[in-house]
Write a protein that holds these residues in place. Structure first.
Motif, PDB file in Angstrom:
ATOM      1  N   MET A  67      18.078 125.347  -6.530  1.00  0.00           N
ATOM      2  CA  MET A  67      16.670 125.356  -6.443  1.00  0.00           C
ATOM      3  C   MET A  67      16.127 124.360  -7.471  1.00  0.00           C
ATOM      4  SD  MET A  67      14.768 128.702  -6.909  1.00  0.00           S
ATOM      5  CE  MET A  67      13.372 129.066  -6.487  1.00  0.00           C
ATOM      6  N   ILE A  68      15.359 123.518  -6.976  1.00  0.00           N
ATOM      7  CA  ILE A  68      14.771 122.476  -7.808  1.00  0.00           C
ATOM      8  C   ILE A  68      13.325 122.863  -8.079  1.00  0.00           C
ATOM      9  CG2 ILE A  68      14.125 120.085  -7.907  1.00  0.00           C
ATOM     10  CD1 ILE A  68      16.412 119.498  -6.090  1.00  0.00           C
ATOM     11  N   ARG A  69      13.056 122.809  -9.298  1.00  0.00           N
ATOM     12  CA  ARG A  69      11.690 123.138  -9.691  1.00  0.00           C
ATOM     13  C   ARG A  69      10.880 121.888  -9.910  1.00  0.00           C
ATOM     14  NH1 ARG A  69      11.453 127.232 -14.501  1.00  0.00           N
ATOM     15  NH2 ARG A  69      10.270 128.750 -13.405  1.00  0.00           N
ATOM     16  N   CYS A  70       9.772 121.829  -9.409  1.00  0.00           N
ATOM     17  CA  CYS A  70       8.848 120.716  -9.654  1.00  0.00           C
ATOM     18  C   CYS A  70       7.810 121.205 -10.635  1.00  0.00           C
ATOM     19  CB  CYS A  70       8.150 120.286  -8.382  1.00  0.00           C
ATOM     20  SG  CYS A  70       9.214 119.334  -7.332  1.00  0.00           S
ATOM     21  N   VAL A  71       7.796 120.547 -11.703  1.00  0.00           N
ATOM     22  CA  VAL A  71       6.794 120.892 -12.709  1.00  0.00           C
ATOM     23  C   VAL A  71       5.756 119.782 -12.691  1.00  0.00           C
ATOM     24  CG1 VAL A  71       6.396 121.302 -15.150  1.00  0.00           C
ATOM     25  CG2 VAL A  71       8.501 122.045 -14.082  1.00  0.00           C
ATOM     26  N   ALA A  72       4.569 120.145 -12.453  1.00  0.00           N
ATOM     27  CA  ALA A  72       3.503 119.145 -12.447  1.00  0.00           C
ATOM     28  C   ALA A  72       3.146 118.818 -13.896  1.00  0.00           C
ATOM     29  CB  ALA A  72       2.296 119.679 -11.701  1.00  0.00           C
ATOM     30  N   ARG A  73       3.209 117.578 -14.124  1.00  0.00           N
ATOM     31  CA  ARG A  73       2.860 117.145 -15.483  1.00  0.00           C
ATOM     32  C   ARG A  73       1.355 117.035 -15.593  1.00  0.00           C
ATOM     33  NH1 ARG A  73       6.625 112.501 -17.695  1.00  0.00           N
ATOM     34  NH2 ARG A  73       7.102 113.855 -19.398  1.00  0.00           N
ATOM     35  N   GLY A  74       0.835 117.584 -16.635  1.00  0.00           N
ATOM     36  CA  GLY A  74      -0.606 117.457 -16.908  1.00  0.00           C
ATOM     37  C   GLY A  74      -0.880 116.101 -17.542  1.00  0.00           C
ATOM     38  N   HIS A  75      -2.096 115.839 -17.762  1.00  0.00           N
ATOM     39  CA  HIS A  75      -2.445 114.568 -18.401  1.00  0.00           C
ATOM     40  C   HIS A  75      -1.896 114.534 -19.815  1.00  0.00           C
ATOM     41  CE1 HIS A  75      -5.026 113.124 -15.227  1.00  0.00           C
ATOM     42  NE2 HIS A  75      -5.603 114.323 -15.165  1.00  0.00           N
ATOM     43  N   GLU A  76      -1.299 113.423 -20.155  1.00  0.00           N
ATOM     44  CA  GLU A  76      -0.778 113.243 -21.514  1.00  0.00           C
ATOM     45  C   GLU A  76      -1.956 113.059 -22.460  1.00  0.00           C
ATOM     46  OE1 GLU A  76       2.588 112.400 -22.622  1.00  0.00           O
ATOM     47  OE2 GLU A  76       3.448 113.063 -20.747  1.00  0.00           O
ATOM     48  N   ARG A  77      -1.842 113.667 -23.586  1.00  0.00           N
ATOM     49  CA  ARG A  77      -2.894 113.502 -24.580  1.00  0.00           C
ATOM     50  C   ARG A  77      -2.409 112.519 -25.627  1.00  0.00           C
ATOM     51  NH1 ARG A  77      -7.427 116.418 -24.645  1.00  0.00           N
ATOM     52  NH2 ARG A  77      -7.486 117.996 -23.064  1.00  0.00           N
ATOM     53  N   GLY A  78      -3.334 111.688 -26.159  1.00  0.00           N
ATOM     54  CA  GLY A  78      -2.991 110.706 -27.177  1.00  0.00           C
ATOM     55  C   GLY A  78      -3.924 109.515 -27.095  1.00  0.00           C
ATOM     56  N   TYR A  79      -3.689 108.560 -27.946  1.00  0.00           N
ATOM     57  CA  TYR A  79      -4.535 107.375 -28.005  1.00  0.00           C
ATOM     58  C   TYR A  79      -3.977 106.285 -27.108  1.00  0.00           C
ATOM     59  CZ  TYR A  79      -6.491 109.572 -32.134  1.00  0.00           C
ATOM     60  OH  TYR A  79      -7.086 110.442 -32.987  1.00  0.00           O
ATOM     61  N   THR A  80      -4.871 105.570 -26.511  1.00  0.00           N
ATOM     62  CA  THR A  80      -4.435 104.446 -25.706  1.00  0.00           C
ATOM     63  C   THR A  80      -4.352 103.220 -26.592  1.00  0.00           C
ATOM     64  OG1 THR A  80      -6.660 103.751 -25.107  1.00  0.00           O
ATOM     65  CG2 THR A  80      -5.603 105.395 -23.671  1.00  0.00           C
ATOM     66  N   LEU A  81      -3.712 102.226 -26.098  1.00  0.00           N
ATOM     67  CA  LEU A  81      -3.527 100.989 -26.853  1.00  0.00           C
ATOM     68  C   LEU A  81      -4.871 100.340 -27.181  1.00  0.00           C
ATOM     69  CD1 LEU A  81      -1.526  99.021 -28.039  1.00  0.00           C
ATOM     70  CD2 LEU A  81      -1.407  97.871 -25.841  1.00  0.00           C
ATOM     71  N   ILE A  82      -5.813 100.424 -26.269  1.00  0.00           N
ATOM     72  CA  ILE A  82      -7.125  99.814 -26.503  1.00  0.00           C
ATOM     73  C   ILE A  82      -7.845 100.522 -27.644  1.00  0.00           C
ATOM     74  CG2 ILE A  82      -9.403  99.443 -25.479  1.00  0.00           C
ATOM     75  CD1 ILE A  82      -7.973  98.968 -22.821  1.00  0.00           C
ATOM     76  N   GLU A  83      -7.772 101.829 -27.681  1.00  0.00           N
ATOM     77  CA  GLU A  83      -8.414 102.567 -28.765  1.00  0.00           C
ATOM     78  C   GLU A  83      -7.808 102.204 -30.111  1.00  0.00           C
ATOM     79  OE1 GLU A  83      -7.651 106.415 -27.186  1.00  0.00           O
ATOM     80  OE2 GLU A  83      -9.747 106.703 -26.569  1.00  0.00           O
ATOM     81  N   VAL A  84      -6.520 102.029 -30.169  1.00  0.00           N
ATOM     82  CA  VAL A  84      -5.841 101.653 -31.411  1.00  0.00           C
ATOM     83  C   VAL A  84      -6.271 100.254 -31.845  1.00  0.00           C
ATOM     84  CG1 VAL A  84      -3.595 101.135 -32.443  1.00  0.00           C
ATOM     85  CG2 VAL A  84      -3.882 103.188 -31.045  1.00  0.00           C
ATOM     86  N   LEU A  85      -6.333  99.324 -30.903  1.00  0.00           N
ATOM     87  CA  LEU A  85      -6.753  97.955 -31.238  1.00  0.00           C
ATOM     88  C   LEU A  85      -8.192  97.903 -31.734  1.00  0.00           C
ATOM     89  CD1 LEU A  85      -5.068  95.892 -28.379  1.00  0.00           C
ATOM     90  CD2 LEU A  85      -4.451  95.963 -30.798  1.00  0.00           C
ATOM     91  N   VAL A  86      -9.069  98.669 -31.118  1.00  0.00           N
ATOM     92  CA  VAL A  86     -10.464  98.713 -31.564  1.00  0.00           C
ATOM     93  C   VAL A  86     -10.544  99.285 -32.977  1.00  0.00           C
ATOM     94  CG1 VAL A  86     -12.702  99.815 -31.156  1.00  0.00           C
ATOM     95  CG2 VAL A  86     -11.467  98.765 -29.257  1.00  0.00           C
ATOM     96  N   ALA A  87      -9.799 100.328 -33.243  1.00  0.00           N
ATOM     97  CA  ALA A  87      -9.802 100.931 -34.582  1.00  0.00           C
ATOM     98  C   ALA A  87      -9.275  99.929 -35.619  1.00  0.00           C
ATOM     99  CB  ALA A  87      -8.959 102.195 -34.590  1.00  0.00           C
ATOM    100  N   LEU A  88      -8.200  99.209 -35.300  1.00  0.00           N
ATOM    101  CA  LEU A  88      -7.663  98.198 -36.223  1.00  0.00           C
ATOM    102  C   LEU A  88      -8.671  97.074 -36.467  1.00  0.00           C
ATOM    103  CD1 LEU A  88      -3.926  97.878 -35.149  1.00  0.00           C
ATOM    104  CD2 LEU A  88      -4.835  98.707 -37.321  1.00  0.00           C
ATOM    105  N   PHE A  89      -9.378  96.669 -35.420  1.00  0.00           N
ATOM    106  CA  PHE A  89     -10.392  95.621 -35.555  1.00  0.00           C
ATOM    107  C   PHE A  89     -11.508  96.067 -36.498  1.00  0.00           C
ATOM    108  CE2 PHE A  89     -14.345  93.620 -34.051  1.00  0.00           C
ATOM    109  CZ  PHE A  89     -14.022  92.294 -34.313  1.00  0.00           C
ATOM    110  N   ILE A  90     -11.976  97.277 -36.336  1.00  0.00           N
ATOM    111  CA  ILE A  90     -13.053  97.798 -37.189  1.00  0.00           C
ATOM    112  C   ILE A  90     -12.582  97.924 -38.639  1.00  0.00           C
ATOM    113  CG2 ILE A  90     -14.475  99.844 -37.628  1.00  0.00           C
ATOM    114  CD1 ILE A  90     -14.676 100.152 -34.560  1.00  0.00           C
ATOM    115  N   ILE A  91     -11.376  98.397 -38.840  1.00  0.00           N
ATOM    116  CA  ILE A  91     -10.824  98.510 -40.200  1.00  0.00           C
ATOM    117  C   ILE A  91     -10.680  97.132 -40.834  1.00  0.00           C
ATOM    118  CG2 ILE A  91      -8.736  99.110 -41.495  1.00  0.00           C
ATOM    119  CD1 ILE A  91      -8.472 101.557 -39.659  1.00  0.00           C
ATOM    120  N   SER A  92     -10.226  96.129 -40.037  1.00  0.00           N
ATOM    121  CA  SER A  92     -10.074  94.774 -40.597  1.00  0.00           C
ATOM    122  C   SER A  92     -11.417  94.192 -41.002  1.00  0.00           C
ATOM    123  CB  SER A  92      -9.434  93.784 -39.652  1.00  0.00           C
ATOM    124  OG  SER A  92      -8.806  94.319 -38.600  1.00  0.00           O
ATOM    125  N   LEU A  93     -12.462  94.419 -40.194  1.00  0.00           N
ATOM    126  CA  LEU A  93     -13.786  93.925 -40.570  1.00  0.00           C
ATOM    127  C   LEU A  93     -14.251  94.574 -41.882  1.00  0.00           C
ATOM    128  CD1 LEU A  93     -15.803  93.730 -37.216  1.00  0.00           C
ATOM    129  CD2 LEU A  93     -14.971  91.856 -38.640  1.00  0.00           C
TER     130      LEU A  93
END
Length: 174
Positions: free
Chosen positions: A1-27
């Protein structure tokens, strides 16, 4: 019996959010660095102004100790000469002391201030600048004892502003 587990949305930061944060910190860091540079420039300028004031009052104190030479106009010269006797117990005349004081004062101005120089005269106008340029002061008559004594000190203070020179004028009466 094979179980299918539906994966929920992954939580975390996207690459764009990280780049924006780095840009603001650099300024922010660049802004802080700019403030630090400006602070250092202004500190250096304040130090030179303090040195100019100390040196102006140094020659004023010397003149107050040798009033007869001031009355004779011995301090109102463009340069002085060192006299060995003025540094020893053998002593020197009031005229020699005035010349010695001027020579030592101008040497200290050149040593303590970049392109530093100075002049002492009797004058009513302490602002002889022309068009924003600091010029060598044009003194009035040095024989009129009713005029106040003016000590001019100038130096190169290019770090403080666009002007290449700064001048301090101290007027006093004996």
């Amino acid at each position: 019996m094979i179980r299918c587990v539906a994966r929920g949305h992954e939580r975390g930061y996207t690459l764009i959010e990280v780049l924006v944060a780095l840009f603001i910190i650099s300024l922010g860091l660049l802004g802080m660095a700019g403030l630090q540079v400006t602070s250092l420039k202004q500190n250096q300028s304040a130090y030179m102004r303090s040195q100019a004031t100390i040196l102006a009052y140094d020659i004023i104190d010397r003149m107050r100790a040798n009033v007869s030479a001031v009355d004779n106009g011995n301090y109102f010269v463009s340069s002085g000469s060192l006299t060995a006797g003025c540094e020893t117990t053998s002593g020197c005349t009031d005229t020699q002391m005035a010349s010695h004081d001027i020579a030592r004062w101008q040497a200290r101005l050149a040593e303590e201030l970049p392109s530093g120089g100075g002049l002492i005269c009797r004058d009513t106008d302490t602002d002889d600048s022309t068009g924003g340029n600091i010029t060598t002061p044009v003194c009035g008559t040095n024989t009129d004892t009713d005029l106040p004594v003016v000590v001019y000190v100038w130096w190169n203070d290019e770090r403080a502003s666009d002007a290449v020179s700064t001048r301090l004028a101290v007027s006093f009466s004996l």
